[in-house]
Write a protein that holds these residues in place. Structure first.
Motif: not given
Length: 199
Positions: A33-34, A40-45, A87-88, A93-94
């Motif tokens: 799920d992109a 996740r990448l932009q959430g806390p930490g 940035i995102v 992709a990784a």
């Protein structure tokens, strides 16, 4: 190296794509799920917070990205949106590549990518599945969302490839303008068809 059949699942806003993705998961098909990965990448930490804060000062905090603040800086600003995407998108992709390696033994996987056509991702999947519903159903679903306005909906639609074009470019179309049971049956039939064809 053998790899799973990659299904690209997409559809315009309010078409029921998340619901259909969950139906694939219920049938044992792994789903990347992109949108969830972005959260996740932009959430806390989250790993992207320093880069986002540097590019858009004042948009992050202990809770991660302040979506309202970031949206205010990016929405309707193509240059700012392009900066954010730079940035995102590589990070997503990784993560998608890691997901594919982790599920290499599966017969098929789903990449749930909202902007599959808009960002040229259709060439990177084996089958494109478009989730679609009548325009009036889509509109009712989207306008029922908190904070959504007709103007914002119109702006989002303007950035997306029209539904008719998506359907015309798809290998398979799943109609979500029906009951959940009918949609679930359609998804099950598609998974069976792809498995029987040897993917």
């Amino acid at each position: 190296m053998t790899r799973p059949l990659i299904i690209g699942l997409t559809g315009s806003i309010g078409m029921g794509k998340s619901t259909v993705a969950a139906m694939f998961e219920e049938l044992g098909v792994p789903v990347f799920d992109a949108d969830a990965e972005v959260h996740r990448l932009q959430g806390p930490g989250g790993r992207l917070l320093p880069a986002i804060e540097a590019a858009f000062p004042g948009t992050t905090g202990p809770g991660g990205v302040d979506r309202a603040q970031l949206g205010a800086q990016v929405f309707g600003n193509n240059e700012a949106l392009a900066r954010l995407e730079q940035i995102v998108h590589p990070a997503v992709a990784a993560a998608r590549q890691t997901f594919l390696i982790e599920h290499a033994a599966q017969p098929m996987v789903v990449f749930d990518i909202p902007l599959l056509f808009e960002k040229g991702g259709a060439a990177q999947v084996d089958r494109v599945v478009v989730v679609s519903a009548p325009a009036e159903v889509q509109r009712a679903r989207v306008l029922a969302r908190q904070g959504m306005t007709p103007e914002k909906f119109a702006q989002i639609l303007a950035r997306q490839v029209p539904d008719a074009e998506k359907r015309a470019s798809a290998h398979h179309v799943i109609d979500t303008g029906t009951s959940l049971a009918e949609t679930r049956a359609t998804v099950r039939a598609l998974v069976n068809e792809l498995q029987q064809s040897g993917c």
